[in-house]
Structures are given as structure tokens and as C-alpha cells.
Scaffold this motif. Structure first.
Motif, PDB file in Angstrom:
ATOM      1  N   THR A 163      26.911  37.594  42.117  1.00 55.80           N
ATOM      2  CA  THR A 163      27.363  36.450  42.906  1.00 55.80           C
ATOM      3  C   THR A 163      27.621  36.914  44.317  1.00 55.80           C
ATOM      4  O   THR A 163      27.976  38.090  44.550  1.00 55.80           O
TER       5      THR A 163
ATOM      6  N   ILE B 191      32.424  31.198  35.785  1.00 51.55           N
ATOM      7  CA  ILE B 191      33.110  30.900  37.041  1.00 51.55           C
ATOM      8  C   ILE B 191      34.589  30.682  36.724  1.00 51.55           C
ATOM      9  O   ILE B 191      35.010  29.570  36.404  1.00 51.55           O
TER      10      ILE B 191
ATOM     11  N   ASP C  39      35.631  37.622  31.007  1.00 57.08           N
ATOM     12  CA  ASP C  39      34.599  37.606  32.040  1.00 57.08           C
ATOM     13  C   ASP C  39      33.818  38.914  32.052  1.00 57.08           C
ATOM     14  O   ASP C  39      32.594  38.925  32.212  1.00 57.08           O
TER      15      ASP C  39
ATOM     16  N   LEU D 163      37.951  30.747  38.469  1.00 57.20           N
ATOM     17  CA  LEU D 163      38.510  30.764  39.821  1.00 57.20           C
ATOM     18  C   LEU D 163      40.011  30.495  39.743  1.00 57.20           C
ATOM     19  O   LEU D 163      40.452  29.353  39.604  1.00 57.20           O
TER      20      LEU D 163
ATOM     21  N   VAL E 279      35.728  36.863  38.496  1.00 56.97           N
ATOM     22  CA  VAL E 279      34.259  36.843  38.526  1.00 56.97           C
ATOM     23  C   VAL E 279      33.724  37.931  39.448  1.00 56.97           C
ATOM     24  O   VAL E 279      32.690  38.559  39.163  1.00 56.97           O
ATOM     25  N   ALA E 280      34.429  38.212  40.577  1.00 55.89           N
ATOM     26  CA  ALA E 280      33.956  39.252  41.484  1.00 55.89           C
ATOM     27  C   ALA E 280      34.046  40.625  40.838  1.00 55.89           C
ATOM     28  O   ALA E 280      33.158  41.470  41.031  1.00 55.89           O
TER      29      ALA E 280
ATOM     30  N   HIS F  14      38.722  34.571  43.523  1.00 57.11           N
ATOM     31  CA  HIS F  14      37.508  35.006  42.832  1.00 57.11           C
ATOM     32  C   HIS F  14      37.676  36.368  42.155  1.00 57.11           C
ATOM     33  O   HIS F  14      36.689  37.029  41.840  1.00 57.11           O
TER      34      HIS F  14
ATOM     35  N   ALA G 131      30.095  36.354  45.908  1.00 62.76           N
ATOM     36  CA  ALA G 131      31.521  36.679  45.992  1.00 62.76           C
ATOM     37  C   ALA G 131      31.822  38.139  45.674  1.00 62.76           C
ATOM     38  O   ALA G 131      32.887  38.640  46.027  1.00 62.76           O
TER      39      ALA G 131
END
Length: 244
Positions: free
Chosen positions: A133, A82, A98, A84, A146-147, A143, A135
Motif C-alpha cells: 500500500t 484495511i 493483519d 484504520l 496495515v502499514a 494506518h 501507506a
């Protein structure tokens, strides 16, 4: 007995998946960085073997797959991050980290395990479950990293569902915010946590058991006609709006 191989086996969702599978009398092989946690989990669960290692180490996947056995009933890659931050504060190194953890890790796990998964399918199918996720499809601010990484996981899964059929099924679970150690920076403040919970049609945060129960089902023969799906375990966050 063919085993299910779980990466992230001591994490919140990974361990919940392991418990749900053991309730179905499925043998397990758990992989995680926490060697002591793996030994505790194996002792508590029974019928469980382990490999300690980091999924950012490419050599781990062949070792873990070999230790799990020549035939696998399933593979669960319950690993995540995560990060962010708004785009102006993100570094290329964070984006790469990531992607390496989430997308490349999932790819290497499946690549190493594919022959054993095909061998374990028998007259039925074996199942792969990857994690995304909410997201990845919803477009939340801050995001980006992670997105991007989890969006790649979804693309990987759809391609694999076609390539590995008919003997291996591939599905994705896309949770919303879940009360795990990974998410603790967001959930520790109850005012913040309650505010996020209120954005869901079912106004609470997820639990590891919410996602773990679905992962265990998707690996099992009960889900024998389900493949190529991205399924939200998200309290309706991806599709339902109760206000405005």
C-alpha cells in the motif's frame, strides 16, 4: 499449459488481474473464500481452475499449489485488509490478524509455490506479484496496522527477489485508495471519496483495472528484466505534490 496462481481471485484487484491475464491467453488457478464466486469467475474466464479456502488456514497453500499444477508461470497474492485506527484503539489481536493475513499469508503462498514457479520458468522466468500500500512508505495517520503488515510484505519481496533469482522474479504493487469492496467504507461517501481523490496528482481514486493491468504485465515475460521493485499505482500520491 503452466498456470498463474491468484490468491484473492474473486476480489476487485484479483479478478481484474485474472481478466487481464486471460486477455493474454494465460491459464489461471484462482483461490478465494467465496466458492460460488470462484465458480462464476471460472465459467466467465475459461481455462480457469479453482480452490476455495481462507488464507488464514495454513493448510490451504499446499492444496492450492497442488491443484494449480506442477509448473506455474506466476503467482499473484492479491489479498489485503484495511484496518484504520489510531494506536490507542488498536488491539494486539488486530495487529496479529493483519500480519497473518497479509505478510504471513504471502510468505506461505510463495513457500508452497516456489518449486512449481522454478519448474515453470523454463528458459525464461516466472513472476511473483505481491501487494503493499502507498501507506507503507508515506506515514499516514491511523494506518499503523496495515502499514506494518504491508511493510513486512515489501521486505519479504526484496529478500525473495534475491533468493529466488534468476528463475523467479518478485515485485510489489503499492496502490493508493482503490474502489474495491474492501475499500467501500471509505469510498461509499462521495464527498469523502472526492476529497481523497483530490490529494492525488491524477485526481481520482484507483480502479481494480489500474492495478490488475500492471500485475498481469509483471507476471509476464514482457517484464522479464524487472525484479525487486515496489511500484506505486497511486495517481502520484507517493511522490508528487501539486499543492503547497
Amino acid at each position: 499449459m503452466a498456470r498463474v496462481l491468484i490468491y484473492g481471485g474473486t476480489g476487485g484487484i484479483g479478478l481484474a488481474t485474472a481478466r487481464a491475464l486471460r486477455a493474454r491467453d494465460v491459464a489461471l488457478h484462482l483461490v478465494a473464500r467465496d466458492a460460488a464466486g470462484l465458480e462464476r469467475a471460472a465459467s466467465d474466464l475459461g481455462e480457469t481452475t479453482v480452490t476455495a479456502g481462507d488464507v488464514t488456514d495454513p493448510s490451504l497453500f499446499a492444496l492450492a499449489t497442488a491443484a494449480a499444477g506442477e509448473a506455474l508461470a506466476g503467482l499473484v497474492f492479491a489479498v489485503g485488509s484495511i484496518t484504520l485506527k489510531p494506536i490507542g484503539r488498536l488491539s494486539a489481536q488486530e495487529i496479529e490478524a493483519d500480519f497473518r493475513l497479509n505478510a504471513l499469508g504471502a510468505f506461505l503462498a510463495v513457500q508452497a509455490a516456489a518449486p512449481a514457479l522454478k519448474a515453470g520458468a523454463g528458459e525464461s522466468t516466472s513472476g511473483i506479484v505481491l501487494f503493499s500500500t502507498v501507506a507503507a512508505a508515506q506515514g499516514f495517520s491511523a494506518h499503523v496496522s496495515v502499514a506494518m503488515a504491508k511493510g513486512a510484505v515489501e521486505g519479504l519481496a526484496l529478500s525473495l527477489a534475491a533468493e529466488l533469482s534468476p528463475s523467479v522474479r518478485v515485485n510489489v504493487i503499492a496502490p493508493s485508495l482503490t474502489r474495491t469492496n474492501l475499500a467501500r467504507p471509505l469510498t461509499a461517501n462521495e464527498t469523502v471519496a472526492n476529497g481523497i481523490a483530490g490529494m492525488h496528482a491524477v485526481p481520482r481514486l484507483g480502479t481494480p483495472e489500474d492495478a490488475g493491468a500492471l500485475a498481469a504485465f509483471l507476471v509476464s515475460d514482457d517484464a522479464g528484466w524487472i525484479t525487486g521493485q515496489v511500484i506505486g499505482v497511486d495517481g502520484g500520491r507517493s511522490s508528487v505534490r501539486t499543492k503547497g
